[in-house]
Design a protein around this motif. Structure first.
Motif, PDB file in Angstrom:
ATOM      1  N   ALA A   1       0.836  -1.213   0.000  1.00  0.00           N
ATOM      2  CA  ALA A   1       0.000   0.000   0.000  1.00  0.00           C
ATOM      3  C   ALA A   1       0.869   1.262   0.000  1.00  0.00           C
ATOM      4  CB  ALA A   1      -0.921  -0.009   1.211  1.00  0.00           C
ATOM      5  N   GLU A   2       1.958   1.210   0.738  1.00  0.00           N
ATOM      6  CA  GLU A   2       2.842   2.377   0.817  1.00  0.00           C
ATOM      7  C   GLU A   2       3.420   2.722  -0.562  1.00  0.00           C
ATOM      8  OE1 GLU A   2       6.900   3.424   3.159  1.00  0.00           O
ATOM      9  OE2 GLU A   2       5.527   2.027   4.154  1.00  0.00           O
TER      10      GLU A   2
ATOM     11  N   ARG B   1      -1.945  -0.223 -10.098  1.00  0.00           N
ATOM     12  CA  ARG B   1      -3.035   0.374  -9.316  1.00  0.00           C
ATOM     13  C   ARG B   1      -3.242  -0.342  -7.983  1.00  0.00           C
ATOM     14  NH1 ARG B   1      -6.970  -0.334 -14.395  1.00  0.00           N
ATOM     15  NH2 ARG B   1      -6.034  -2.386 -14.089  1.00  0.00           N
TER      16      ARG B   1
ATOM     17  N   VAL C   1       2.160   1.855  -3.483  1.00  0.00           N
ATOM     18  CA  VAL C   1       1.076   2.279  -4.383  1.00  0.00           C
ATOM     19  C   VAL C   1       0.758   3.753  -4.108  1.00  0.00           C
ATOM     20  CG1 VAL C   1      -1.364   1.940  -4.974  1.00  0.00           C
ATOM     21  CG2 VAL C   1       0.135  -0.048  -4.687  1.00  0.00           C
ATOM     22  N   GLU C   2       0.765   4.117  -2.855  1.00  0.00           N
ATOM     23  CA  GLU C   2       0.463   5.498  -2.477  1.00  0.00           C
ATOM     24  C   GLU C   2       1.522   6.476  -3.002  1.00  0.00           C
ATOM     25  OE1 GLU C   2      -0.314   7.176   1.839  1.00  0.00           O
ATOM     26  OE2 GLU C   2      -1.512   5.409   1.287  1.00  0.00           O
ATOM     27  N   GLN C   3       2.773   6.053  -2.994  1.00  0.00           N
ATOM     28  CA  GLN C   3       3.843   6.932  -3.501  1.00  0.00           C
ATOM     29  C   GLN C   3       3.733   7.143  -5.008  1.00  0.00           C
ATOM     30  OE1 GLN C   3       7.183   4.753  -1.946  1.00  0.00           O
ATOM     31  NE2 GLN C   3       7.363   6.076  -0.148  1.00  0.00           N
ATOM     32  N   ALA C   4       2.979   6.256  -5.676  1.00  0.00           N
ATOM     33  CA  ALA C   4       2.604   6.375  -7.090  1.00  0.00           C
ATOM     34  C   ALA C   4       3.743   6.798  -8.024  1.00  0.00           C
ATOM     35  CB  ALA C   4       1.418   7.328  -7.235  1.00  0.00           C
TER      36      ALA C   4
END
Ligand code: AMP
Ligand code: MG
Length: 352
Positions: free
Chosen positions: A146-147, A267, A149-152
């Motif tokens: 999740a971390e 995603r 993915v959040e940093q994208a």
């Protein structure tokens, strides 16, 4: 680098060449084989004298070795140095051997709407697919996924001014594994053309690009059955075309009965679900390779939209239940080779 375990990819290549050999005339054909990008590469040249053909094959081999060393994401080399510097978010000079991949990779990431995303090197590493052999360990912690993915991390986080490069996002780490082989095949074809060779096939573990004529008859190649030892289908290629396949069987590990493979959905940060293989035909190898990966991620629901956006005219997708999805142009060219024809859905992706 797109790391396919040696034995499996050799089997796939064997299939492709076995079919080719039955169609190719034996005269004036010269070929050579070598290992690069973790797979067996076969170069076949038609209608050129022996000396020139073998010199060209040797040159192609040298080029592949160079590309493999330079573009490897997790061994020491030019790309490894670029990744170390990107993490600092400071400006630096990008090596000329890496710059064109950044430029082309950015274009392809954009047309794929981020489903092909060569900036997710950290995610690939977190899943352990940056090693040639991944140990059978549990998948990463959901929090770590999740971390990231959040940093994208995206290609658009990069700023490129001439030869100066920096990343605005410290999470960007480049992994060109999803299109370096296609890009490399294009470079090798260019090298052959510069030497006046117009009829050739470069086959890298079943992914290939052909130019010109290949003897008297068209060249027929096999597409591997993603869930069996043999081939699912075959198709003929003529002129300048590339055929690339992405499959969940190329690199994976099983843990507690679940298969985790190497094609990640940026995603979700996890292996893309619902598809076992995607085959794409396009003239350029780099675009075909990137598209096969992107359409795998796009899945049954989205492949048509992404194919249209990437300008891909021929697609075959096999879903997790063995159902084959194609567009009409591909359906016209595919011949199923197994004893039983799988269920098929043909849907329109036009207009392109
Ligand atoms: P391919 O076999 O051409 O589909 O490429 C798969 C390889 O590309 C993986 O082993 C990763 O190194 C990398 N990769 C995985 N998922 C993606 C993605 N969504 N976009 C770009 N590269 C990816
Ligand atoms: Mg690919």
């Amino acid at each position: 680098m797109s790391g396919m375990a040696g034995a499996r990819s050799v089997a796939a290549l064997g299939l492709a060449t076995a079919l080719a050999a039955s169609c190719a005339p034996q005269q004036r054909v010269h070929s050579g084989r070598f290992l690069a990008f973790g797979t067996l590469v076969e170069v076949t040249i038609w209608g050129t004298d022996e000396r020139r053909a073998h010199q060209a094959i040797h040159a192609v081999e040298q080029e592949f070795r160079f590309m493999h060393r330079t573009w490897h994401a997790w061994r020491p080399g030019a790309l490894g140095r670029v990744n170390a510097l990107l993490a600092t978010t400071e400006w630096f000079s990008v090596p000329p051997s890496v710059r064109p991949l950044i430029v082309r990779g950015t274009e392809l990431a954009e047309t794929s709407r981020g489903l092909f995303n060569p900036a997710i090197g950290k995610l690939v590493e977190l899943w352990g697919f940056h090693q040639d052999e991944r140990p059978a360990e549990p998948p990463p912690e959901p929090g770590q996924i999740a971390e990231l993915v959040e940093q994208a991390p995206r290609m658009t986080d990069l700023e490129l001014e001439g030869i100066r490069l920096r990343s605005r996002n410290s999470a960007v780490q480049l992994d060109f594994g999803a299109f370096a082989k296609g890009y490399g095949v294009d470079r090798a074809i260019e090298l052959l053309r510069q030497r006046g060779i117009d009829n050739a096939v470069i086959n890298a573990g079943g992914d290939l690009r052909a130019i010109g004529r290949h003897g008297e008859r068209p060249w027929r190649i096999g597409i591997r059955d993603p869930r069996g030892p043999g081939i699912l289908a075959s198709l003929e290629i003529e002129g300048d075309e590339s055929v690339f396949t992405s499959g969940d069987y190329e690199r994976y590990f099983d843990f507690e009965g679940v298969r985790y493979h190497h094609i990640l959905d940026p995603r979700t940060g996890r292996p893309a679900r619902g598809v076992t293989s995607v085959t794409v035909i396009h003239n350029q190898g780099a675009a075909a390779d990137a598209a096969a990966t992107a359409l795998f991620v796009a899945g049954v629901g989205q492949w048509r939209d992404i194919a249209r956006s990437m300008g891909i005219k021929f697609v075959m997708l096999v879903d997790a239940s063995g159902h084959v999805h194609m567009n009409p142009a591909m359906a016209e060219r595919i011949r199923f080779e197994g004893e039983e024809t799988p269920p098929v859905t043909v849907t329109v992706t036009d207009p392109l």
